[in-house]
Design an enzyme around this catalytic site. Sequence first.
Site, mmCIF file in Angstrom:
data_model
loop_
_atom_site.group_PDB
_atom_site.id
_atom_site.type_symbol
_atom_site.label_atom_id
_atom_site.label_comp_id
_atom_site.label_asym_id
_atom_site.label_seq_id
_atom_site.Cartn_x
_atom_site.Cartn_y
_atom_site.Cartn_z
ATOM 1 N N CYS B 79 38.007 36.632 52.173
ATOM 2 C CA CYS B 79 37.219 37.897 52.499
ATOM 3 C C CYS B 79 36.067 37.722 53.864
ATOM 4 C CB CYS B 79 36.446 38.076 51.175
ATOM 5 S SG CYS B 79 35.759 39.928 51.395
ATOM 6 N N HIS B 176 40.943 38.751 48.033
ATOM 7 C CA HIS B 176 40.351 37.630 46.964
ATOM 8 C C HIS B 176 41.266 37.306 46.124
ATOM 9 C CE1 HIS B 176 35.750 38.139 47.738
ATOM 10 N NE2 HIS B 176 36.241 39.367 47.714
ATOM 11 N N GLU B 178 41.168 34.491 44.328
ATOM 12 C CA GLU B 178 40.632 34.095 42.992
ATOM 13 C C GLU B 178 40.355 35.139 42.062
ATOM 14 O OE1 GLU B 178 38.919 34.688 45.843
ATOM 15 O OE2 GLU B 178 36.868 35.351 45.466
#
Lengths: 255, 199
Positions: B79, B176, B178
């Site tokens: 990001c 993202h 994650e």
Amino acid sequence: MLTKRVIPCLDIRDGRIVKGTSFANLRDAGDPVERAAAYEAQGADELVVLDVSATPDGREAALHTVEAIRRAISIPLTVGGGVRTIAHARALLEAGADKVGVNSAAVERPELITEIAQRMGAQCVVLAIDAARSASSWEVVTRSGTNRTGIDALEWACTGVAAGAGEILLTSFDEDGRGNGYDLQLIRAISGVVNVSIIASGGASTATHMVDGFEAGADAVLAASIFHDGVTSVGELKEQLRAAGVPVRMMEVEP
Amino acid sequence: MVSIVQTGVANRASVIAAFERCGVEATRAATAGDIEAAPFLVLPGVGSFGAGMEALRAAGLVDALRVRIEAGGPTLAICLGMQLLCASSEESPGVEGLGVIDAMVEALSQPARPRFGWNRVVPEFGCEVITEGFAYYANSFGVCERPAGWACAMSALEAPFVGAMRRGAVVACQFHPELSGPWGLKLLQRWMAMGVAAC
């Protein structure tokens, strides 16, 4: 193109999920970590956790719940409920939230939105607005609906976005928990005056209600009871949304 | 073991949790020495471009990051972390980025506003570490032109933009991983496997 999001909401108190009607008459609806993992597996696009604890002990317990949920899921997690200070917001982010929801305290002191947005980015501030119908418009209510502020919800949405809110979680106080659909006029009105994404909340019990919410201007839909009570799963619901022509992310199995 | 660069608050807990779910221990990289020594390095980041660069400068990490990435040390930027690798950003005019990617970061809409949600990512030749799938984005700014020397995976809002870039064992994602569910976790695992192979 961004898909439309389906977001289960977990209201938690003292480590358990609770659910009520118009923010009252809370009843137990399960273990938050188990539910969070199940919703991710079903295809939930994000999760919202609202801490409805009324005590400092309850707040402390909520931080542990957030940590446990974070370990169990890898989708975005928004946490709100009683956030009054930047220190509290930071503690929630460190516990594993990706975004922080602010509500009553921001109405009392809008600078809170700016403070969090400047330190942590606008993408991390979700302004939760609880709106009740009034004579000609909607009025902001706070403190779980017990306090009618007299503030116009449309004006507040504009103020909140100007202050730095990156997203609005818009809950209809009148429709919450009733299962009759969102307050579509409210969604239309708010999405007409701000350019941030709107999460519609309060009243949906069917895919049709959610399709209506998206058509009214919502970017995401939030629901609680229908998932907790097993009326439908997130996956079934998204299949129905897809069949109705709403672009949604379906779970994919990689080769 | 992965080392995660300290960039202010970021959403470090989510990054650590994602690696732990892959069975990988995560530690902090707080100094230039940590960045040099880390077998795997993650540069996360949320917030503004200017504040992100300021945090890296204040911690004395700018040169170490440049050297590591130019040398192809296994690095994952996420990001804002991806944007910091670029030369500059419309978000913070006059602020110099790390400049290892020859690109300018632009507002994806006018006025710039956070665009949240899941978007399809399609890899191009050389960027197969990213598989086609849905990724979670939360960004107002991004890179629209494919930078020279980097293989790309693309997404689109009103217009196409770069979802991720890869050069050797360096992967930079606008989304993202994650927070992108099982698809994102598999990407983290492939990035680490690629880094092992590169050593």
